[in-house]
Each structure stands twice: as C-alpha cells, then as structure tokens.
Design a protein around this motif. Structure first.
Motif: not given
Length: 142
Positions: A62-70, A132-137
C-alpha cells in the motif's frame, strides 16, 4: 501597435503553460478491499476496472508511488518467466500489468502485482507512456 499585440499574445501564452503542465496527471487508485482500479486523468474519472492483487501469503504494497518504468512485453524472472504484458512498474518488481487469468479478476490472485484484463492493461499502459511515467501515480489502499 503590432509589437504590443505580439507581447500580449506571448504573455497570455506563457500564462497557459503552467496549467497545461499541471493538468497532465494520471492517477490509478487501487482498492485492495474492492479489488478495483479507478483511473483519473487530469482530475476526471476515465475508467474503473476489476483487478487481482496479492493472494493469501503474498502482499501488494500500500502507498502512493510514481511509475518508475514500463515494459510492453515483460516476463517475470522471479516466477518462471510468467508473462507480464503492458507492465508499469511502481516499486521494485511490483507492477500493474495484464493477466490472462481474467476469470480471477475481482479477487486476490497474484503474487503481489496488480493484474488487469489485457485490454485494460493496454489502455493504461498507453495512457501512462503518453502522459509520462513521471506524471503517473499509483495509489494503493486497503
């Protein structure tokens, strides 16, 4: 007069840029209790899908994460080369990805990843890579 109009147009344009940048947000909210993922884009709900998360003996963090890679055609090194198509990784080896065990969606069934129907995973993958992964939570709650 022409110079004044050009300057005013430039000022108006520059004022809009921060709004556009701030508005490019994609959020996937996963409820472990409901086994659902709600996707919002720029604050508007776009989709709500059934998911499968960690079954007994396995944990979905659980928690809040930014997408790191695809990884569009990923395979698990840890679990016998299992397919993980349309994977968006958010914490170490944890990802939101497609599953072919669609009958188990809506109930815990994974080793900890968030599993989606292949069509939904492809749609989310496309949205995340476009935004953009940096804009994806990715936000996971009990």
């Amino acid at each position: 007069m022409k110079k004044i109009l050009i300057v005013l147009a430039a000022i108006l344009f520059s004022q809009c840029l921060p709004v556009v940048a701030e508005g490019a947000n994609l959020v996937a909210r996963i409820s472990l209790q409901d086994q659902t993922m709600t996707v919002t884009e720029n604050g508007f709900v776009k989709y709500r899908w059934k998911v499968s998360t960690g079954r007994k003996g396995y944990i979905t963090p659980t928690g809040s994460y930014s997408a790191k890679w695809a990884s569009k055609n990923h395979r698990s090194r840890k679990y016998d080369n299992a397919p993980m198509p349309f994977a968006i990784f958010f914490k170490g080896g944890y990802a939101v990805h497609a599953t072919y065990e669609t009958k188990r969606l809506g109930q815990p069934a994974s080793h900890g990843c968030v599993r989606l129907h292949p069509d939904d995973a492809a749609r989310f993958f496309s949205m995340a890579t476009r935004t953009g992964l940096g804009n994806t939570k990715i936000v996971i709650t009990r």
